[in-house]
Design an enzyme around this catalytic site. Structure first.
Site, PDB file in Angstrom:
ATOM      1  CG  LEU A 272      -1.997  -1.054   1.329  1.00  0.00           C
ATOM      2  CD1 LEU A 272      -2.760  -0.935   2.647  1.00  0.00           C
ATOM      3  CD2 LEU A 272      -2.967  -0.933   0.162  1.00  0.00           C
ATOM      4  CG  ASP A 273       0.244   4.198  -2.901  1.00  0.00           C
ATOM      5  OD1 ASP A 273       0.822   3.264  -3.432  1.00  0.00           O
ATOM      6  OD2 ASP A 273      -0.691   4.849  -3.408  1.00  0.00           O
ATOM      7  CE  LYS A 274       5.772   8.927   4.238  1.00  0.00           C
ATOM      8  NZ  LYS A 274       6.917   9.817   4.045  1.00  0.00           N
TER       9      LYS A 274
END
Ligand code: URA
Length: 238
Positions: free
Chosen positions: A110-112
Site C-alpha cells: 500500500l502506498d505511504k
C-alpha cells in the site's frame, strides 16, 4: 505441511531464526536461565527441540515460521525494508520480528498515503502465490476524489479496456460503486503500481484519500490503525 507434528530443530538455530539472539549467544543465555524448557529438561545449544517446549524469559516463543499477519496500516508508513524511507510498517511489529529468518514481507504494497488492510508473511510460497499477476483476489478500496465524478467512470472501469500510462495491457474490469459525487468504492482484482490512483488519473480525477477495506474475504473488523493480528490457517484458506 503446516498441520503435521512440529519438527525438531537445534535450539540455537530455532532461537536465531526467530530473532531472539545470535546462535552463539544461546549457551550464555542458557547459563543465565533466560532460556528454559517447559518441563525443566536439560538443554544445550545443539539440543533438538520443538518450538512449543522452549521458554524465553518464562514466555512461550513467538509464532513459528509460516505466519500471516493482518495489519491495519496507518497513513505515513511505508511498505519497505529500507530504514532510509521513513517509518516502516515493520516498525509496528515487535522489534525482534525484524530479525527473523525467513524474513517477514508485505503481500503486495500500500502506498505511504494509503491506509487499510495489509497482509504480511514469512511464508515465501504464499507470498509468491498471492503477489503473482495470475492471482486475481479482489481488493476493495474506499476513495475520496478531488473533483466530482463526471458520470462515465463506472462504465470505463468495468470495460476492461482502460490503459494506464506506461502499461502494455489494459486493466482488468473493476467495479465502481458511487457513494456520492466525490466518494466511491472500487473493487479491483490486480495489484498494479498505484493502480487506484492511476485509474482515476486516467479519467481526469485525483484521489485525495485512499483506504483498503478488504482483501478477498478478509476485513479489518475492529482492528484499529497500527494494530495487527495473526491469521489462522482457515482464514487464509480463501
Ligand atoms: N492503489 C493505489 O493507488 N495505491 C495503493 O496503495 C493501493 C492501490
Amino acid at each position: 505441511m503446516k498441520n503435521s507434528k512440529p519438527s525438531k530443530v537445534r535450539l540455537d538455530k530455532l532461537l536465531g531464526s526467530l530473532g531472539y539472539c545470535v546462535r552463539k549467544e544461546v549457551a550464555a543465555l542458557l547459563r543465565e536461565g533466560i532460556i528454559t524448557h517447559t518441563e525443566n529438561l536439560p538443554l544445550k545449544s545443539d539440543t533438538k527441540v520443538s518450538h512449543n517446549e522452549i521458554l524465553f524469559e518464562n514466555e512461550l516463543l513467538d509464532p513459528p515460521t509460516g505466519m500471516v499477519i493482518l495489519m491495519h496500516k496507518p497513513i505515513g508508513f511505508v511498505c519497505s525494508h529500507d530504514d532510509g524511507e521513513g517509518k516502516l510498517v515493520y516498525d509496528l511489529l515487535p522489534p525482534r520480528w525484524r530479525m527473523r529468518d525467513p524474513k517477514i514481507s508485505t503481500i503486495g504494497r500500500l502506498d505511504k498515503e494509503t491506509s487499510g488492510l495489509l497482509l504480511l508473511t514469512d511464508d515465501g510460497q504464499l507470498l509468491h502465490r498471492l503477489t503473482s499477476p495470475r492471482h486475481h483476489v479482489s481488493k476493495l478500496y474506499e476513495a475520496t476524489l478531488d473533483r466530482p465524478l463526471r458520470g462515465d467512470e463506472a462504465e470505463i472501469f468495468a470495460s476492461g479496456t482502460l490503459m494506464l500510462n506506461g502499461e502494455k495491457s489494459p486493466c482488468l474490469p473493476a467495479k465502481l460503486k458511487i457513494i456520492d459525487e466525490t466518494h466511491v468504492t472500487l473493487e479491483i482484482t490486480e495489484g498494479r503500481y498505484h493502480q487506484v490512483r492511476r485509474m482515476f488519473a486516467a479519467v481526469g480525477n485525483h484521489v485525495t484519500a485512499l483506504h483498503r477495506s478488504s482483501f478477498g474475504d478478509l476485513r479489518l473488523w475492529d482492528l484499529k490503525e497500527g494494530e495487527y493480528r495473526l491469521l489462522d490457517l482457515e482464514e487464509m484458506a480463501n
